[in-house]
Write a protein that holds these residues in place. Structure first.
Motif, PDB file in Angstrom:
ATOM      1  N   ALA A  17      40.292  42.945  -6.648  1.00 51.03           N
ATOM      2  CA  ALA A  17      39.280  43.964  -6.366  1.00 51.03           C
ATOM      3  C   ALA A  17      39.043  44.087  -4.871  1.00 51.03           C
ATOM      4  CB  ALA A  17      37.981  43.619  -7.087  1.00 51.03           C
ATOM      5  N   ALA A  18      38.905  42.950  -4.199  1.00 54.34           N
ATOM      6  CA  ALA A  18      38.651  42.962  -2.759  1.00 54.34           C
ATOM      7  C   ALA A  18      39.826  43.553  -1.997  1.00 54.34           C
ATOM      8  CB  ALA A  18      38.368  41.542  -2.282  1.00 54.34           C
ATOM      9  N   ALA A  19      41.046  43.199  -2.407  1.00 53.03           N
ATOM     10  CA  ALA A  19      42.241  43.713  -1.738  1.00 53.03           C
ATOM     11  C   ALA A  19      42.382  45.214  -1.926  1.00 53.03           C
ATOM     12  CB  ALA A  19      43.476  42.998  -2.265  1.00 53.03           C
ATOM     13  N   ALA A  20      42.113  45.691  -3.144  1.00 55.00           N
ATOM     14  CA  ALA A  20      42.199  47.128  -3.411  1.00 55.00           C
ATOM     15  C   ALA A  20      41.233  47.894  -2.519  1.00 55.00           C
ATOM     16  CB  ALA A  20      41.899  47.404  -4.885  1.00 55.00           C
ATOM     17  N   ARG A  21      40.055  47.328  -2.312  1.00 53.93           N
ATOM     18  CA  ARG A  21      39.062  47.993  -1.473  1.00 53.93           C
ATOM     19  C   ARG A  21      39.519  48.052  -0.023  1.00 53.93           C
ATOM     20  NH1 ARG A  21      32.968  45.827  -0.938  1.00 53.93           N
ATOM     21  NH2 ARG A  21      34.109  44.276   0.271  1.00 53.93           N
ATOM     22  N   CYS A  38      47.442  32.408  -6.442  1.00 51.26           N
ATOM     23  CA  CYS A  38      46.349  31.529  -6.052  1.00 51.26           C
ATOM     24  C   CYS A  38      46.895  30.144  -5.736  1.00 51.26           C
ATOM     25  CB  CYS A  38      45.305  31.425  -7.159  1.00 51.26           C
ATOM     26  SG  CYS A  38      44.506  32.998  -7.569  1.00 51.26           S
ATOM     27  N   ASP A  39      46.573  29.648  -4.556  1.00 53.27           N
ATOM     28  CA  ASP A  39      46.973  28.293  -4.188  1.00 53.27           C
ATOM     29  C   ASP A  39      46.393  27.287  -5.173  1.00 53.27           C
ATOM     30  OD1 ASP A  39      48.372  29.064  -1.896  1.00 53.27           O
ATOM     31  OD2 ASP A  39      46.642  28.828  -0.572  1.00 53.27           O
ATOM     32  N   PRO A  69      44.372  23.925  -6.425  1.00 49.32           N
ATOM     33  CA  PRO A  69      43.145  23.319  -5.896  1.00 49.32           C
ATOM     34  C   PRO A  69      43.400  22.353  -4.748  1.00 49.32           C
ATOM     35  CG  PRO A  69      43.067  23.406  -8.283  1.00 49.32           C
ATOM     36  CD  PRO A  69      44.442  23.835  -7.898  1.00 49.32           C
ATOM     37  N   ALA A  70      44.510  21.642  -4.804  1.00 54.69           N
ATOM     38  CA  ALA A  70      44.818  20.672  -3.754  1.00 54.69           C
ATOM     39  C   ALA A  70      45.042  21.336  -2.398  1.00 54.69           C
ATOM     40  CB  ALA A  70      46.055  19.862  -4.140  1.00 54.69           C
ATOM     41  N   GLU A  71      45.362  22.646  -2.408  1.00 58.65           N
ATOM     42  CA  GLU A  71      45.583  23.383  -1.171  1.00 58.65           C
ATOM     43  C   GLU A  71      44.429  24.337  -0.876  1.00 58.65           C
ATOM     44  OE1 GLU A  71      49.402  25.249  -1.590  1.00 58.65           O
ATOM     45  OE2 GLU A  71      50.507  23.366  -1.282  1.00 58.65           O
ATOM     46  N   GLY A  72      43.343  24.196  -1.623  1.00 56.23           N
ATOM     47  CA  GLY A  72      42.162  25.019  -1.371  1.00 56.23           C
ATOM     48  C   GLY A  72      41.858  26.031  -2.447  1.00 56.23           C
ATOM     49  N   GLY A  73      42.883  26.421  -3.241  1.00 60.02           N
ATOM     50  CA  GLY A  73      42.661  27.318  -4.374  1.00 60.02           C
ATOM     51  C   GLY A  73      42.419  28.775  -4.045  1.00 60.02           C
ATOM     52  N   ILE A  74      42.572  29.180  -2.777  1.00 58.61           N
ATOM     53  CA  ILE A  74      42.330  30.572  -2.400  1.00 58.61           C
ATOM     54  C   ILE A  74      43.436  31.478  -2.940  1.00 58.61           C
ATOM     55  CG2 ILE A  74      42.167  32.168  -0.442  1.00 58.61           C
ATOM     56  CD1 ILE A  74      39.704  30.466  -0.823  1.00 58.61           C
ATOM     57  N   CYS A  75      43.054  32.680  -3.360  1.00 55.32           N
ATOM     58  CA  CYS A  75      44.006  33.670  -3.883  1.00 55.32           C
ATOM     59  C   CYS A  75      44.311  34.724  -2.824  1.00 55.32           C
ATOM     60  CB  CYS A  75      43.432  34.346  -5.118  1.00 55.32           C
ATOM     61  SG  CYS A  75      42.956  33.230  -6.459  1.00 55.32           S
ATOM     62  N   GLY A  76      45.503  35.300  -2.904  1.00 53.76           N
ATOM     63  CA  GLY A  76      45.892  36.370  -1.994  1.00 53.76           C
ATOM     64  C   GLY A  76      46.941  37.259  -2.626  1.00 53.76           C
ATOM     65  N   VAL A  77      47.247  38.363  -1.971  1.00 47.23           N
ATOM     66  CA  VAL A  77      48.243  39.316  -2.457  1.00 47.23           C
ATOM     67  C   VAL A  77      49.638  38.852  -2.050  1.00 47.23           C
ATOM     68  CG1 VAL A  77      49.093  41.684  -2.266  1.00 47.23           C
ATOM     69  CG2 VAL A  77      46.630  41.238  -2.413  1.00 47.23           C
ATOM     70  N   SER A  78      50.556  38.783  -3.016  1.00 45.56           N
ATOM     71  CA  SER A  78      51.947  38.443  -2.731  1.00 45.56           C
ATOM     72  C   SER A  78      52.803  39.693  -2.556  1.00 45.56           C
ATOM     73  CB  SER A  78      52.529  37.588  -3.863  1.00 45.56           C
ATOM     74  OG  SER A  78      51.879  36.347  -3.940  1.00 45.56           O
ATOM     75  N   ALA A  79      52.461  40.761  -3.263  1.00 39.90           N
ATOM     76  CA  ALA A  79      53.235  42.003  -3.193  1.00 39.90           C
ATOM     77  C   ALA A  79      52.402  43.140  -3.749  1.00 39.90           C
ATOM     78  CB  ALA A  79      54.541  41.876  -3.962  1.00 39.90           C
ATOM     79  N   LEU A  80      52.738  44.358  -3.334  1.00 33.59           N
ATOM     80  CA  LEU A  80      52.153  45.549  -3.927  1.00 33.59           C
ATOM     81  C   LEU A  80      53.088  46.029  -5.025  1.00 33.59           C
ATOM     82  CD1 LEU A  80      50.956  47.583  -0.802  1.00 33.59           C
ATOM     83  CD2 LEU A  80      49.913  45.591  -1.895  1.00 33.59           C
ATOM     84  N   ASP A  95      39.092  33.416  -7.349  1.00 32.39           N
ATOM     85  CA  ASP A  95      39.218  34.167  -8.596  1.00 32.39           C
ATOM     86  C   ASP A  95      40.226  35.288  -8.380  1.00 32.39           C
ATOM     87  OD1 ASP A  95      38.939  36.015 -10.704  1.00 32.39           O
ATOM     88  OD2 ASP A  95      36.834  35.522 -10.985  1.00 32.39           O
ATOM     89  N   PRO A  96      41.351  35.320  -9.105  1.00 36.01           N
ATOM     90  CA  PRO A  96      42.367  36.352  -8.864  1.00 36.01           C
ATOM     91  C   PRO A  96      41.861  37.763  -9.116  1.00 36.01           C
ATOM     92  CG  PRO A  96      42.842  35.122 -10.880  1.00 36.01           C
ATOM     93  CD  PRO A  96      41.759  34.379 -10.170  1.00 36.01           C
ATOM     94  N   ARG A  97      40.924  37.935 -10.068  1.00 38.70           N
ATOM     95  CA  ARG A  97      40.391  39.273 -10.321  1.00 38.70           C
ATOM     96  C   ARG A  97      39.539  39.762  -9.148  1.00 38.70           C
ATOM     97  NH1 ARG A  97      40.320  41.337 -15.639  1.00 38.70           N
ATOM     98  NH2 ARG A  97      41.244  39.953 -17.178  1.00 38.70           N
TER      99      ARG A  97
END
Length: 290
Positions: free
Chosen positions: A99-103, A265-266, A268-279, A93-95
């Motif tokens: 939230a997790a990245a901000a923390r 977010c990747d 689904p075929a690559e797992g669908g995990i989201c991450g930070v690309s830039a600040l 979930d990108p939201r």
């Protein structure tokens, strides 16, 4: 930390307070650093920018309610690990990812992390590579540097981030990641301060677009080529309200900080995990009154 020192942190951090930020990749500095930077007027406040999409904003229109993040549910309990950093929660979930990245970016036990450089490197590694299987935006995002005559992919920008952020200086009207600034981090470290943060709300681009009239804060400049070709992958900007508690020598102060992130977010075929690309740095002053 004395009451006066805590008060100083509260007053200073209040400048970077309340709400999150939007921005756009413009200019040679942005292109070289791989960061999203806002345009600024001579007075340090955001300069109005034309809306390239030409869409009209209704006067007095209200955004949808932001998603409020339950830190004990969606993201997890606020607990630093043995290294003095906040664990990064992997999510599809990108939201929740925002939230997790901000923390992570606003939490640290400075008695365990001696140098700002080490904190910056470790924190960015956690948010930009949430799992070993995270692929990331790669060459679906291209940034053109017309001055240097170079192009950078999203993957290259993410790898350069720890070093390039080092050259930025915290600004209450612009660059928001105070803990990422060496001199500002040192102010924490000399007090052996512990900062713990909760993400209390997350906004998407549509919500910010309605909140801020007369400026295209949510639109990337023409120097960016975002072409998400992988089926099911997503790329977007998110703004997070963060509440930070700083404790040292028995004294505690609490403030709110802005955070703005580009999230990919990747598929689904690559797992669908989201991450930070830039600040994203720089945020509309109107956000401070929302």
């Amino acid at each position: 930390m004395s009451k006066n020192k805590v008060s100083t942190w509260q007053k200073a951090l209040r400048w970077g307070a309340i709400v999150a930020i939007a921005g756009m990749l413009i200019g040679a500095i942005t292109l070289i650093l791989g960061l999203l930077l806002m345009p600024a007027g001579d007075d340090g406040k955001p300069a109005p920018q034309p809306t390239s999409s030409g869409k009209d904003r209704e006067a007095g229109s209200k955004p949808r309610n932001p998603v409020v993040i339950d830190p004990d549910g969606a993201v997890g309990k606020v607990q630093l690990d043995a290294s003095g950093l906040m664990p990064m929660v992997a999510s599809k979930d990108p939201r929740v990812t925002a939230a997790a990245a901000a923390r992570v970016l606003w939490s640290v036990d400075s008695s365990k992390v001696e140098f700002g450089e080490d904190f910056r490197q470790a924190a960015l590694e956690r948010v930009m590579h949430p799992t070993k299987d995270y692929v990331g935006v790669g060459n679906q995002w291209i940034v053109n540097d017309p001055i240097a005559g170079k192009q950078y992919t999203g993957a290259e920008l993410a790898e350069r981030a720890p070093d390039t952020i080092r050259d930025l200086s915290y600004s209450p009207n612009g660059w928001w990641w105070r803990f990422g600034d060496d001199s500002e981090y040192e102010a924490l470290r000399v007090q052996n301060a512990v900062a713990r943060s909760n993400a209390i709300a997350v906004y998407d681009a549509a919500q910010v677009d309605k909140l801020v009239d007369g400026a295209s804060w949510t639109e990337l400049s023409a120097n960016n080529e975002v072409n998400i070709t992988k089926k099911g992958a997503t790329f977007g900007l998110y703004w997070v309200r963060v509440e930070t508690t700083i404790t040292a020598n028995g004294e505690t102060g609490k403030v709110r900080n802005p955070t703005a992130l580009a999230i990919y977010c990747d598929p689904p075929a690559e797992g669908g995990i989201c991450g930070v690309s830039a600040l994203v740095s720089g945020y509309p002053q109107a956000w401070q009154h929302q």
